[in-house]
Motif scaffolding. Structure first.
Motif, PDB file in Angstrom:
ATOM      1  N   PRO A 135     -46.844 -77.968  91.783  1.00  0.00           N
ATOM      2  CA  PRO A 135     -45.983 -77.719  90.618  1.00  0.00           C
ATOM      3  C   PRO A 135     -45.945 -76.217  90.309  1.00  0.00           C
ATOM      4  CG  PRO A 135     -47.912 -79.069  90.021  1.00  0.00           C
ATOM      5  CD  PRO A 135     -48.029 -78.752  91.462  1.00  0.00           C
ATOM      6  N   PRO A 136     -44.765 -75.602  90.383  1.00  0.00           N
ATOM      7  CA  PRO A 136     -44.665 -74.145  90.210  1.00  0.00           C
ATOM      8  C   PRO A 136     -45.251 -73.617  88.906  1.00  0.00           C
ATOM      9  CG  PRO A 136     -42.601 -75.031  91.025  1.00  0.00           C
ATOM     10  CD  PRO A 136     -43.466 -76.207  90.683  1.00  0.00           C
ATOM     11  N   ALA A 137     -44.992 -74.278  87.794  1.00  0.00           N
ATOM     12  CA  ALA A 137     -45.476 -73.772  86.499  1.00  0.00           C
ATOM     13  C   ALA A 137     -46.998 -73.766  86.451  1.00  0.00           C
ATOM     14  CB  ALA A 137     -44.918 -74.609  85.360  1.00  0.00           C
ATOM     15  N   TYR A 138     -47.616 -74.824  86.976  1.00  0.00           N
ATOM     16  CA  TYR A 138     -49.075 -74.883  86.949  1.00  0.00           C
ATOM     17  C   TYR A 138     -49.675 -73.884  87.927  1.00  0.00           C
ATOM     18  CZ  TYR A 138     -53.792 -76.632  86.590  1.00  0.00           C
ATOM     19  OH  TYR A 138     -55.150 -76.704  86.385  1.00  0.00           O
ATOM     20  N   LEU A 139     -49.093 -73.757  89.110  1.00  0.00           N
ATOM     21  CA  LEU A 139     -49.603 -72.766  90.064  1.00  0.00           C
ATOM     22  C   LEU A 139     -49.469 -71.367  89.472  1.00  0.00           C
ATOM     23  CD1 LEU A 139     -50.839 -71.952  92.763  1.00  0.00           C
ATOM     24  CD2 LEU A 139     -48.507 -71.808  93.675  1.00  0.00           C
ATOM     25  N   ASN A 140     -48.372 -71.108  88.782  1.00  0.00           N
ATOM     26  CA  ASN A 140     -48.179 -69.781  88.198  1.00  0.00           C
ATOM     27  C   ASN A 140     -49.291 -69.434  87.211  1.00  0.00           C
ATOM     28  OD1 ASN A 140     -46.486 -67.384  88.147  1.00  0.00           O
ATOM     29  ND2 ASN A 140     -46.177 -67.926  86.003  1.00  0.00           N
ATOM     30  N   LYS A 141     -49.794 -70.425  86.478  1.00  0.00           N
ATOM     31  CA  LYS A 141     -50.925 -70.178  85.569  1.00  0.00           C
ATOM     32  C   LYS A 141     -52.152 -69.726  86.362  1.00  0.00           C
ATOM     33  CE  LYS A 141     -49.534 -73.370  81.962  1.00  0.00           C
ATOM     34  NZ  LYS A 141     -49.873 -74.554  81.201  1.00  0.00           N
TER      35      LYS A 141
ATOM     36  N   LEU B 277     -64.840 -79.020  90.009  1.00  0.00           N
ATOM     37  CA  LEU B 277     -64.001 -77.850  89.798  1.00  0.00           C
ATOM     38  C   LEU B 277     -62.546 -78.269  89.627  1.00  0.00           C
ATOM     39  CD1 LEU B 277     -65.497 -75.424  92.460  1.00  0.00           C
ATOM     40  CD2 LEU B 277     -65.880 -75.423  90.004  1.00  0.00           C
ATOM     41  N   ASN B 278     -61.854 -77.525  88.834  1.00  0.00           N
ATOM     42  CA  ASN B 278     -60.432 -77.665  88.582  1.00  0.00           C
ATOM     43  C   ASN B 278     -59.658 -77.523  89.902  1.00  0.00           C
ATOM     44  OD1 ASN B 278     -57.853 -76.349  88.094  1.00  0.00           O
ATOM     45  ND2 ASN B 278     -58.582 -75.755  86.074  1.00  0.00           N
ATOM     46  N   GLN B 279     -58.546 -78.257  90.053  1.00  0.00           N
ATOM     47  CA  GLN B 279     -57.706 -78.144  91.250  1.00  0.00           C
ATOM     48  C   GLN B 279     -57.222 -76.724  91.466  1.00  0.00           C
ATOM     49  OE1 GLN B 279     -54.539 -80.980  90.411  1.00  0.00           O
ATOM     50  NE2 GLN B 279     -55.108 -82.077  92.273  1.00  0.00           N
TER      51      GLN B 279
ATOM     52  N   TRP C 145     -56.285 -74.568  94.946  1.00  0.00           N
ATOM     53  CA  TRP C 145     -54.966 -73.967  95.123  1.00  0.00           C
ATOM     54  C   TRP C 145     -55.067 -72.458  95.280  1.00  0.00           C
ATOM     55  CZ3 TRP C 145     -51.671 -76.632  90.758  1.00  0.00           C
ATOM     56  CH2 TRP C 145     -51.664 -78.013  90.957  1.00  0.00           C
ATOM     57  N   SER C 146     -55.904 -71.843  94.461  1.00  0.00           N
ATOM     58  CA  SER C 146     -56.056 -70.388  94.487  1.00  0.00           C
ATOM     59  C   SER C 146     -56.633 -69.897  95.804  1.00  0.00           C
ATOM     60  CB  SER C 146     -56.935 -69.935  93.325  1.00  0.00           C
ATOM     61  OG  SER C 146     -56.294 -70.222  92.101  1.00  0.00           O
ATOM     62  N   VAL C 147     -57.632 -70.593  96.314  1.00  0.00           N
ATOM     63  CA  VAL C 147     -58.213 -70.181  97.600  1.00  0.00           C
ATOM     64  C   VAL C 147     -57.161 -70.291  98.699  1.00  0.00           C
ATOM     65  CG1 VAL C 147     -59.962 -70.681  99.355  1.00  0.00           C
ATOM     66  CG2 VAL C 147     -60.583 -70.707  96.927  1.00  0.00           C
ATOM     67  N   HIS C 148     -56.375 -71.362  98.690  1.00  0.00           N
ATOM     68  CA  HIS C 148     -55.325 -71.511  99.700  1.00  0.00           C
ATOM     69  C   HIS C 148     -54.264 -70.415  99.584  1.00  0.00           C
ATOM     70  CE1 HIS C 148     -56.252 -75.103 102.022  1.00  0.00           C
ATOM     71  NE2 HIS C 148     -56.779 -75.594 100.913  1.00  0.00           N
ATOM     72  N   VAL C 149     -53.870 -70.071  98.376  1.00  0.00           N
ATOM     73  CA  VAL C 149     -52.889 -69.001  98.179  1.00  0.00           C
ATOM     74  C   VAL C 149     -53.450 -67.676  98.685  1.00  0.00           C
ATOM     75  CG1 VAL C 149     -51.783 -67.580  96.398  1.00  0.00           C
ATOM     76  CG2 VAL C 149     -51.563 -70.070  96.333  1.00  0.00           C
TER      77      VAL C 149
ATOM     78  N   ASP D  61     -49.367 -57.986 105.076  1.00  0.00           N
ATOM     79  CA  ASP D  61     -48.363 -56.947 104.833  1.00  0.00           C
ATOM     80  C   ASP D  61     -48.264 -56.682 103.336  1.00  0.00           C
ATOM     81  OD1 ASP D  61     -46.590 -58.833 103.669  1.00  0.00           O
ATOM     82  OD2 ASP D  61     -45.426 -59.055 105.494  1.00  0.00           O
ATOM     83  N   ASP D  62     -47.410 -55.750 102.959  1.00  0.00           N
ATOM     84  CA  ASP D  62     -47.299 -55.346 101.559  1.00  0.00           C
ATOM     85  C   ASP D  62     -46.065 -55.905 100.867  1.00  0.00           C
ATOM     86  OD1 ASP D  62     -49.655 -53.920 101.523  1.00  0.00           O
ATOM     87  OD2 ASP D  62     -48.708 -52.070 102.196  1.00  0.00           O
ATOM     88  N   ARG D  63     -45.499 -56.980 101.410  1.00  0.00           N
ATOM     89  CA  ARG D  63     -44.331 -57.588 100.769  1.00  0.00           C
ATOM     90  C   ARG D  63     -44.798 -58.735  99.877  1.00  0.00           C
ATOM     91  NH1 ARG D  63     -40.511 -59.145 105.496  1.00  0.00           N
ATOM     92  NH2 ARG D  63     -42.477 -59.296 106.609  1.00  0.00           N
ATOM     93  N   PRO D  64     -44.434 -58.705  98.601  1.00  0.00           N
ATOM     94  CA  PRO D  64     -44.868 -59.766  97.696  1.00  0.00           C
ATOM     95  C   PRO D  64     -44.219 -61.108  98.034  1.00  0.00           C
ATOM     96  CG  PRO D  64     -43.389 -58.248  96.575  1.00  0.00           C
ATOM     97  CD  PRO D  64     -43.630 -57.683  97.938  1.00  0.00           C
ATOM     98  N   VAL D  65     -44.916 -62.164  97.682  1.00  0.00           N
ATOM     99  CA  VAL D  65     -44.412 -63.528  97.876  1.00  0.00           C
ATOM    100  C   VAL D  65     -44.156 -64.125  96.493  1.00  0.00           C
ATOM    101  CG1 VAL D  65     -44.909 -65.814  98.815  1.00  0.00           C
ATOM    102  CG2 VAL D  65     -45.749 -63.774 100.013  1.00  0.00           C
ATOM    103  N   PRO D  66     -42.941 -64.597  96.246  1.00  0.00           N
ATOM    104  CA  PRO D  66     -42.640 -65.202  94.945  1.00  0.00           C
ATOM    105  C   PRO D  66     -43.505 -66.434  94.672  1.00  0.00           C
ATOM    106  CG  PRO D  66     -40.619 -64.726  96.152  1.00  0.00           C
ATOM    107  CD  PRO D  66     -41.761 -64.521  97.109  1.00  0.00           C
ATOM    108  N   ALA D  67     -43.816 -66.640  93.405  1.00  0.00           N
ATOM    109  CA  ALA D  67     -44.620 -67.799  93.004  1.00  0.00           C
ATOM    110  C   ALA D  67     -43.963 -69.098  93.447  1.00  0.00           C
ATOM    111  CB  ALA D  67     -44.825 -67.796  91.496  1.00  0.00           C
ATOM    112  N   ALA D  68     -42.639 -69.163  93.366  1.00  0.00           N
ATOM    113  CA  ALA D  68     -41.931 -70.387  93.776  1.00  0.00           C
ATOM    114  C   ALA D  68     -42.146 -70.672  95.256  1.00  0.00           C
ATOM    115  CB  ALA D  68     -40.441 -70.253  93.473  1.00  0.00           C
TER     116      ALA D  68
END
Length: 160
Positions: A38-44, A3-5, A9-13, A22-29
């Motif tokens: 890597p922020p750009a790859y995680l954002n995908k 499986l792709n990394q 990463w997604s399961v951990h997030v 709670d209902d407060r969003p967490v920024p991708a960064a």
């Protein structure tokens, strides 16, 4: 099968967001920084989770990502499908009809290929196992193994 990394990463997030509760969003960064990814790859990966309906994206300066479903409703299979797609891992190409089987009568191939049947059965069992485990299950297991993990996650995202 590998499986792709992005699945890990997604399961951990998703687990981290489940701990926040709670209902407060967490920024991708912030999500990327908390796991040194890597922020750009995680954002995908995050966008794939949004498209699959597992995360919700909140735009703006105070935006970020939130769970779109309860942790009890997000299965590991949902995550794998969001990141890897829903295609079967094994694709039978009927090689039994080529090479040494090329001259065999067509009647020899009326029944499904035994190799394909075995591989599809194994994949079905794997998919059922993934579908039977939720982010809530993983959270409960992680809480049992590392009781401070939820507190650490809440602190990392400024929730303490």
């Amino acid at each position: 099968m590998r499986l792709n990394q992005g699945v890990e990463w997604s399961v951990h997030v998703l687990l981290s967001l489940a701990w926040l509760d709670d209902d407060r969003p967490v920024p991708a960064a912030d999500l990327a920084a908390s796991y040194d990814l890597p922020p750009a790859y995680l954002n995908k990966q995050l966008q794939a989770l949004v498209r699959a309906g597992l995360l919700r994206s909140v735009p703006g300066a105070r935006g970020g990502f939130l769970l779109a479903q309860r942790p009890e409703d997000i299965t590991l299979m949902d995550v794998v499908a969001a990141i890897e797609g829903r295609e079967h891992a094994f694709q039978c190409t009927e090689i039994r009809q080529h090479g040494m089987g090329e001259d065999a009568p067509r009647s020899s191939f009326r029944r499904r290929c035994a190799v394909d049947a075995a591989m599809q059965h194994a994949e079905l069992q794997w998919r059922k196992a993934l579908a039977s485990r939720t982010i809530a299950d993983i959270r409960a297991e992680a809480d049992g193994h590392a009781p401070s993990a939820a507190r650490i996650a809440r602190k990392a995202y400024g929730r303490d």
